[in-house]
Design a protein around this motif. Structure first.
Motif, PDB file in Angstrom:
ATOM      1  N   VAL A  19      -3.547  41.364 -42.960  1.00 49.56           N
ATOM      2  CA  VAL A  19      -4.585  40.594 -43.415  1.00 49.56           C
ATOM      3  C   VAL A  19      -5.905  40.931 -42.608  1.00 49.56           C
ATOM      4  O   VAL A  19      -6.848  41.056 -43.193  1.00 49.56           O
ATOM      5  CB  VAL A  19      -4.282  39.035 -43.532  1.00 49.56           C
ATOM      6  CG1 VAL A  19      -5.432  38.327 -43.770  1.00 49.56           C
ATOM      7  CG2 VAL A  19      -3.203  38.950 -44.129  1.00 49.56           C
ATOM      8  N   CYS A  71      -7.015  39.448 -35.735  1.00 49.68           N
ATOM      9  CA  CYS A  71      -5.855  39.336 -36.356  1.00 49.68           C
ATOM     10  C   CYS A  71      -5.221  40.710 -36.080  1.00 49.68           C
ATOM     11  O   CYS A  71      -3.991  40.674 -35.898  1.00 49.68           O
ATOM     12  CB  CYS A  71      -6.053  39.247 -37.980  1.00 49.68           C
ATOM     13  SG  CYS A  71      -6.707  37.403 -38.428  1.00 49.68           S
ATOM     14  N   PRO A 107      -0.383  38.808 -40.223  1.00 46.67           N
ATOM     15  CA  PRO A 107      -1.558  38.789 -39.738  1.00 46.67           C
ATOM     16  C   PRO A 107      -2.323  39.935 -39.918  1.00 46.67           C
ATOM     17  O   PRO A 107      -3.475  40.216 -39.856  1.00 46.67           O
ATOM     18  CB  PRO A 107      -1.586  37.801 -38.552  1.00 46.67           C
ATOM     19  CG  PRO A 107      -0.094  37.131 -38.736  1.00 46.67           C
ATOM     20  CD  PRO A 107       0.842  38.410 -39.329  1.00 46.67           C
TER      21      PRO A 107
END
Length: 344
Positions: free
Chosen positions: A289, A138, A286
């Motif tokens: 995260v 990610c 993303p």
């Protein structure tokens, strides 16, 4: 130094190493955009660090006679190999893909520990690696430019294998499990000679005599700010190489290759955040995260190591050795479990 103190110091040094290594790309990118070839930047980085460490190499010149294989392996794999394979892979596959494959190294370290050294690996450590790798996917947004170039993927995997060599050789340099070695080789001495060997190898690969040296006397652009090129080079040499390698190798000796390897995954997170702050490369949702997932994975892995018994831990010159509890018990497991004496 007591076991708990050694562990805390090891984690602190591992984090310092991750921060130092993570800042290398932020300082190198403006130099590359100013006109330097990426391989020339790598050569300047390693050669400059080797020059700084020359007095240390002279002080520990006995290592050339006592541990030539360790020094050659560290220079070839941990210094030159990681850099050369990674930058070669960038010419064929996207940066994010290459970075993700390189940071498969923690998973490969677990494989080395489990199947080569035949030492047990906890489920928590394995879970931490899986989480960290998923988080890295990610962070680098691997889906943004996925490309299946076989040669490029193999080159990036070569960088990952060399990164494994960095962790494994850093650990073996401590002489853990070797009952015949009275004193382990000094970690800073090993790094000094590793940088010298790496410089020799990279000189052949990078051919610095064709470099545009005038770039170093000018300024480089860092998100709209003019920064002296020599200042960026000093950052790369002193912080992202000398400090990064010294703190990294010592942290591996205080912890273990598998734990230090997962903590090193934070380098990608740190590099992304620094690029956001200093280069204006904004983070997506993303990536944020993914950074959190990497942190969770690193925490799980580092907390999974067996707790050593209370009491002082033997230490080498200038650095405490890893705890006895992290080393296999010869009486219970057999002599084949000791770390072999001989390569991020």
């Amino acid at each position: 130094m007591h076991a708990s103190q050694a562990r805390s110091a090891g984690l602190g040094l591992a984090l310092a190493s991750a921060f130092a290594f993570g800042g290398s790309g932020v300082a190198a990118k403006p130099l590359i955009e100013a006109g330097l070839d990426p391989l020339h930047v790598v050569w300047l980085r390693v050669a400059g660090a080797a020059l700084v460490m020359l007095p240390v190499a002279w002080r520990h010149r006995n290592l050339v006679r006592e541990r030539p294989v360790l020094l050659a392996g560290f220079g070839l794999f941990a210094v030159a190999g990681v850099q050369a394979f990674y930058f070669a892979s960038l010419s064929r596959i996207p940066v994010g893909v290459a970075l993700l494959i390189e940071y498969l190294a923690p998973a490969l370290v677990l494989g080395w520990v489990r199947f080569v050294q035949r030492r047990p690996v906890t489920r928590a450590a394995a879970a931490g690696v899986v989480l960290a790798v998923c988080g890295l996917a990610c962070v680098v947004e691997v889906w943004a430019g996925l490309s299946f170039d076989v040669i490029g993927l193999l080159l990036a995997l070569g960088a990952a294998c060399c990164q494994v060599g960095y962790f494994v050789l850093s650990d073996q340099g401590a002489g853990h499990g070797d009952k015949t070695e009275a004193e382990p080789p000094h970690p800073v001495g090993v790094i000094a000679y590793g940088l010298l060997v790496g410089t020799a190898v990279l000189t052949v690969v990078a051919r610095p005599w064709g470099m545009d040296w005038s770039v170093l006397g000018s300024s480089a652009d860092m998100d709209g700010r003019d920064v002296p090129a020599w200042l960026l080079l000093g950052w790369i040499v002193l912080l992202a190489t000398v400090l990064a390698y010294v703190t990294g190798v010592v942290s591996v000796r205080l912890l273990s290759p598998q734990v230090a390897g997962v903590v090193a995954c934070l380098e990608a997170v740190i590099a992304t955040v620094l690029a956001w702050v200093l280069l204006g490369e904004h983070l997506s949702a993303p990536q944020l995260v993914g950074g959190g997932v990497v942190l969770v994975g690193a925490f799980i892995a580092q907390s999974s190591a067996p707790r050593p018994p209370s009491g002082p831990v033997a230490s080498g010159p200038g650095v405490a050795a890893a705890t006895a509890a992290e080393a296999p018990d010869p009486a219970a497991a057999g002599s084949e479990l000791s770390r072999p004496q001989a390569p991020s």
